[in-house]
Design a protein around this motif. Structure first.
Motif, PDB file in Angstrom:
ATOM      1  N   GLY A  51       0.805  -1.223   0.000  1.00  8.06           N
ATOM      2  CA  GLY A  51       0.000   0.000   0.000  1.00  8.06           C
ATOM      3  C   GLY A  51       0.833   1.265   0.000  1.00  8.06           C
ATOM      4  N   GLU A  52       2.102   1.192  -0.423  1.00  9.86           N
ATOM      5  CA  GLU A  52       2.937   2.395  -0.542  1.00  9.86           C
ATOM      6  C   GLU A  52       2.923   2.844  -2.004  1.00  9.86           C
ATOM      7  N   GLY A  53       3.024   4.123  -2.248  1.00  5.56           N
ATOM      8  CA  GLY A  53       3.114   4.608  -3.630  1.00  5.56           C
ATOM      9  C   GLY A  53       1.775   4.641  -4.344  1.00  5.56           C
ATOM     10  N   VAL A  54       0.702   4.521  -3.596  1.00 11.47           N
ATOM     11  CA  VAL A  54      -0.619   4.532  -4.226  1.00 11.47           C
ATOM     12  C   VAL A  54      -1.410   5.781  -3.831  1.00 11.47           C
ATOM     13  N   GLY A  55      -0.692   6.767  -3.288  1.00 10.85           N
ATOM     14  CA  GLY A  55      -1.347   7.988  -2.795  1.00 10.85           C
ATOM     15  C   GLY A  55      -2.221   8.664  -3.828  1.00 10.85           C
ATOM     16  N   ASN A  56      -1.734   8.711  -5.080  1.00 11.51           N
ATOM     17  CA  ASN A  56      -2.523   9.362  -6.129  1.00 11.51           C
ATOM     18  C   ASN A  56      -3.736   8.531  -6.535  1.00 11.51           C
ATOM     19  N   TYR A  57      -3.606   7.217  -6.442  1.00  8.68           N
ATOM     20  CA  TYR A  57      -4.693   6.335  -6.893  1.00  8.68           C
ATOM     21  C   TYR A  57      -5.807   6.264  -5.846  1.00  8.68           C
ATOM     22  N   PHE A  58      -5.396   6.083  -4.583  1.00  6.55           N
ATOM     23  CA  PHE A  58      -6.400   5.869  -3.530  1.00  6.55           C
ATOM     24  C   PHE A  58      -7.194   7.135  -3.197  1.00  6.55           C
ATOM     25  N   THR A  59      -6.813   8.258  -3.831  1.00  5.04           N
ATOM     26  CA  THR A  59      -7.576   9.492  -3.623  1.00  5.04           C
ATOM     27  C   THR A  59      -8.238   9.944  -4.922  1.00  5.04           C
ATOM     28  N   ASP A  60      -8.143   9.101  -5.943  1.00 10.92           N
ATOM     29  CA  ASP A  60      -8.648   9.525  -7.258  1.00 10.92           C
ATOM     30  C   ASP A  60     -10.112   9.121  -7.441  1.00 10.92           C
ATOM     31  N   PRO A  61     -10.960  10.088  -7.777  1.00  8.39           N
ATOM     32  CA  PRO A  61     -12.390   9.772  -7.916  1.00  8.39           C
ATOM     33  C   PRO A  61     -12.672   8.662  -8.929  1.00  8.39           C
ATOM     34  N   ALA A  62     -11.925   8.665 -10.067  1.00 10.47           N
ATOM     35  CA  ALA A  62     -12.165   7.635 -11.095  1.00 10.47           C
ATOM     36  C   ALA A  62     -11.750   6.253 -10.582  1.00 10.47           C
ATOM     37  N   PHE A  63     -10.682   6.205  -9.777  1.00  6.54           N
ATOM     38  CA  PHE A  63     -10.230   4.930  -9.204  1.00  6.54           C
ATOM     39  C   PHE A  63     -11.227   4.452  -8.154  1.00  6.54           C
ATOM     40  N   LEU A  64     -11.618   5.367  -7.278  1.00  6.91           N
ATOM     41  CA  LEU A  64     -12.516   4.992  -6.175  1.00  6.91           C
ATOM     42  C   LEU A  64     -13.878   4.522  -6.696  1.00  6.91           C
ATOM     43  N   ALA A  65     -14.290   5.098  -7.827  1.00  4.54           N
ATOM     44  CA  ALA A  65     -15.606   4.737  -8.382  1.00  4.54           C
ATOM     45  C   ALA A  65     -15.673   3.261  -8.800  1.00  4.54           C
ATOM     46  N   LYS A  66     -14.488   2.661  -9.042  1.00  5.84           N
ATOM     47  CA  LYS A  66     -14.479   1.256  -9.496  1.00  5.84           C
ATOM     48  C   LYS A  66     -14.429   0.258  -8.339  1.00  5.84           C
ATOM     49  N   LEU A  67     -14.299   0.768  -7.112  1.00  9.17           N
ATOM     50  CA  LEU A  67     -14.186  -0.139  -5.957  1.00  9.17           C
ATOM     51  C   LEU A  67     -15.549  -0.347  -5.302  1.00  9.17           C
ATOM     52  N   ASP A  68     -15.741  -1.552  -4.734  1.00  5.99           N
ATOM     53  CA  ASP A  68     -16.987  -1.804  -3.988  1.00  5.99           C
ATOM     54  C   ASP A  68     -16.915  -1.173  -2.600  1.00  5.99           C
ATOM     55  N   GLN A  69     -15.692  -1.206  -2.032  1.00  4.23           N
ATOM     56  CA  GLN A  69     -15.497  -0.617  -0.698  1.00  4.23           C
ATOM     57  C   GLN A  69     -14.305   0.333  -0.752  1.00  4.23           C
ATOM     58  N   SER A  70     -14.224   1.281   0.144  1.00  4.56           N
ATOM     59  CA  SER A  70     -13.118   2.241   0.118  1.00  4.56           C
ATOM     60  C   SER A  70     -11.804   1.535   0.469  1.00  4.56           C
ATOM     61  N   PRO A  71     -10.652   2.105   0.062  1.00  5.59           N
ATOM     62  CA  PRO A  71      -9.359   1.501   0.399  1.00  5.59           C
ATOM     63  C   PRO A  71      -9.161   1.375   1.912  1.00  5.59           C
ATOM     64  N   GLN A  72      -9.798   2.255   2.699  1.00  4.44           N
ATOM     65  CA  GLN A  72      -9.671   2.161   4.157  1.00  4.44           C
ATOM     66  C   GLN A  72     -10.389   0.916   4.668  1.00  4.44           C
ATOM     67  N   GLU A  73     -11.559   0.660   4.091  1.00  6.24           N
ATOM     68  CA  GLU A  73     -12.344  -0.507   4.535  1.00  6.24           C
ATOM     69  C   GLU A  73     -11.728  -1.818   4.046  1.00  6.24           C
ATOM     70  N   ASP A  74     -11.230  -1.804   2.797  1.00  6.66           N
ATOM     71  CA  ASP A  74     -10.726  -3.055   2.227  1.00  6.66           C
ATOM     72  C   ASP A  74      -9.454  -2.779   1.404  1.00  6.66           C
ATOM     73  N   PRO A  75      -8.328  -2.553   2.113  1.00  7.59           N
ATOM     74  CA  PRO A  75      -7.101  -2.193   1.400  1.00  7.59           C
ATOM     75  C   PRO A  75      -6.648  -3.268   0.403  1.00  7.59           C
ATOM     76  N   GLN A  76      -6.824  -4.523   0.725  1.00 11.75           N
ATOM     77  CA  GLN A  76      -6.345  -5.601  -0.160  1.00 11.75           C
ATOM     78  C   GLN A  76      -7.020  -5.537  -1.532  1.00 11.75           C
ATOM     79  N   SER A  77      -8.339  -5.361  -1.528  1.00  8.15           N
ATOM     80  CA  SER A  77      -9.047  -5.300  -2.817  1.00  8.15           C
ATOM     81  C   SER A  77      -8.617  -4.071  -3.603  1.00  8.15           C
ATOM     82  N   ALA A  78      -8.388  -2.969  -2.889  1.00  5.58           N
ATOM     83  CA  ALA A  78      -7.954  -1.739  -3.575  1.00  5.58           C
ATOM     84  C   ALA A  78      -6.595  -1.974  -4.241  1.00  5.58           C
ATOM     85  N   ILE A  79      -5.700  -2.663  -3.529  1.00 11.44           N
ATOM     86  CA  ILE A  79      -4.370  -2.931  -4.099  1.00 11.44           C
ATOM     87  C   ILE A  79      -4.493  -3.882  -5.291  1.00 11.44           C
TER      88      ILE A  79
END
Ligand code: FNR
Length: 379
Positions: free
Chosen positions: A192-220
Motif C-alpha cells: 500500500g505504498e506509492g498509491v497515494g494518487n490512486y487511492f484518492t482519485d475519484p475515477a479509481f474509487l468509483a471502481k471499488l466496492d469498498q473504500s481503500p480504508q475498509e478493504d485495502p487488499q481489494s484496492a491494491i
C-alpha cells in the motif's frame, strides 16, 4: 572556499560530500528491501553500469584563458527560465526512504528553484505535494493507466494544482525483472505504498466496492490490474493531447526513430532515459545514444536526459552532447535517506557547486553554450 576554511576541525556530524558516501549512509539506514529497491536495477544491472560507463568514456578537453569570471548555469525549458540545468527525476514511493518522503524532496526542490517532477506513484497525493511547494515549479509524471478514466483524471488534477508540464513515462508498461526485489519479495505497492494518487482519485474509487480504508487488499488488487498499459501505441498519444493543454514530454526514449515519431506526434519534448537501468537490462547507456537522438531531432524538440548523472562533470557532458537539462535520480534519494529534505538540498547544492567549478576550470561560461567539441569519446 567556505568548506576549506572549516577543514581544521571537521564536524563528525557533517553531511557527506562524496557521492558514494551518501549511498553508504543510505545503506546503513535502510533495510534490504527499500535499499535495493532504490539502488538496484533490472536483471544483471548491465544497463545501470553502462550508464556510468558512458559518462566515464567521455573525457573533457578543457580550454584556457577564456575569462570565466561569470558563469551562467541557467536554462530555458518550455519557454521558462530556471536557475540551474537540473530537475528532480520522478521517483515513486518515497515514504519507504524517509518519513518526510515526497514532501521533503519537493520542498528541497522549491528552496533551490529546481523543478520537481512528482511521480504518479508518489506516496502522497499530488495535491499535497503542490500545497507544500507553493508557487515553486513542478511537473507531473504520468504512469499511463489501462483505465482511460484514471489517466484523464490524473491529467485534470495535475492541471488544477499548478503542475506546468506532463512527463509521460513510456518505458514502464509493466514492472521489470528486478532480481533484488524478487529475492527480497519486496514490491512496496503491495504494502500500500506509492498509491497515494490512486487511492484518492475519484475515477479509481468509483471502481471499488469498498473504500481503500475498509478493504485495502481489494484496492491494491485493483491497482495491480490498472497500473500499466501494454496496449499503448503511438496513436494513443492523441488521447493525451485531447485531455490536457499542458506541454507533453515523453520519457524513456532511446531509439532515434522513436524520437522522430515523438516529433511527428507534436510533443513538446523528450527525455532520453533508460529509467536508471531499471527496465531493460542490456539496454544502451542513455548518454551513449544521446548524440544520435540530437542528430535526429535536436532542432525540432527539447531534449532532456537522465540515467547516470552523479557529479557536476556529468551534467556538463550531457549538455555538451545536446541535452537542454538533466534529471537526477538516485543521488537525491540517497540524500533523502540520509537526512530528509536537508539531505536532498545538500546533494543538489554540492552537485551544482561541482558543476560551477568544473565549468570554470574547463573554460566554459554558460551551460547553454556547451559544444560537443569539448569532449572526446574514449573506446
Ligand atoms: C525511479 N524512476 C521513476 N521514473 C518514473 O518515471 N516514475 C517513477 O515513479 C519512478 N520511480 C523510480 C524509483 C526509484 C527508486 C528510482 C531509482 C528511479 C526513474 C527515474 O525517474 C530516473 O529515470 C532515474 O532514476 C535516472 O537514473 P539515475 O539518476 O538514478 O541514475
Amino acid at each position: 572556499y567556505q568548506i576549506y576554511a572549516t577543514m581544521h576541525n571537521p564536524d563528525p556530524n557533517r553531511l557527506p560530500v562524496i557521492h558514494e558516501e551518501w549511498e553508504n549512509v543510505a545503506r546503513e539506514k535502510l533495510q534490504d528491501g527499500p535499499y535495493y529497491y532504490i539502488a538496484g536495477g533490472a536483471g544483471g544491472e548491465k544497463t545501470m553500469q553502462a550508464n556510468l560507463q558512458a559518462f566515464s568514456n567521455q573525457r573533457i578537453i578543457p580550454r584556457m584563458l577564456r575569462n570565466v569570471d561569470k558563469r551562467d548555469l541557467s536554462v530555458r525549458l518550455l519557454g521558462q527560465k530556471y536557475p540551474f540545468p537540473i530537475l528532480q527525476a520522478p521517483i515513486g514511493v518515497q515514504s519507504i526512504i524517509h518519513e518526510e518522503g515526497e514532501i521533503g524532496s519537493a520542498k528541497a526542490s522549491a528552496e533551490m528553484g529546481v523543478p520537481y517532477i512528482a511521480s504518479s506513484a508518489s506516496s502522497v497525493p499530488m495535491e499535497k505535494i503542490a500545497e507544500a511547494m507553493g508557487d515553486a515549479p513542478r511537473w507531473f509524471q504520468l504512469y499511463w493507466s489501462r483505465d482511460p478514466e484514471i489517466t484523464a483524471s490524473f491529467l485534470r488534477r495535475a492541471e488544477k494544482t499548478g503542475y506546468s508540464a506532463i512527463v509521460v513515462t513510456l518505458d514502464t508498461p509493466m514492472m521489470a525483472w528486478r532480481e533484488h526485489d524478487l529475492k527480497n519479495v519486496y514490491l512496496p505497492f503491495l504494502a500500500g505504498e506509492g498509491v497515494g494518487n490512486y487511492f484518492t482519485d475519484p475515477a479509481f474509487l468509483a471502481k471499488l466496492d469498498q473504500s481503500p480504508q475498509e478493504d485495502p487488499q481489494s484496492a491494491i488488487m485493483h491497482w495491480t490490474k490498472i497500473f500499466g498499459n501494454t496496449g499503448l501505441t503511438w496513436e494513443s498519444i492523441d488521447f493525451l493531447r485531447e485531455h490536457t493543454s499542458l506541454p507533453i514530454i515523453l520519457k524513456g526514449i532511446l531509439h532515434p526513430e522513436d524520437a522522430k515519431l515523438a516529433v511527428e506526434k507534436g510533443v513538446d519534448g523528450i527525455i532520453v532515459s533508460n529509467h536508471g537501468g531499471r527496465q531493460v537490462d542490456g539496454a544502451i547507456g542513455a548518454l551513449d545514444v544521446l548524440p544520435d537522438i540530437v542528430a535526429a531531432v535536436g532542432d525540432k524538440t527539447e531534449i532532456l536526459m537522465d540515467s547516470g548523472i552523479r557529479r557536476g562533470s556529468d551534467i556538463m557532458k550531457a549538455m555538451a552532447l545536446g541535452a537542454k537539462a538533466v534529471l537526477v535520480g538516485r543521488p537525491l534519494m540517497y540524500g533523502l535517506a540520509a537526512a530528509g529534505q536537508k539531505g536532498v538540498k545538500e546533494v543538489m547544492q554540492n552537485m551544482l557547486a561541482d558543476l560551477d567549478i568544473t565549468m570554470g576550470l574547463a573554460g566554459q561560461s554558460s551551460v547553454s553554450n556547451l559544444e560537443a567539441s569539448l569532449l572526446r569519446k574514449m573506446e
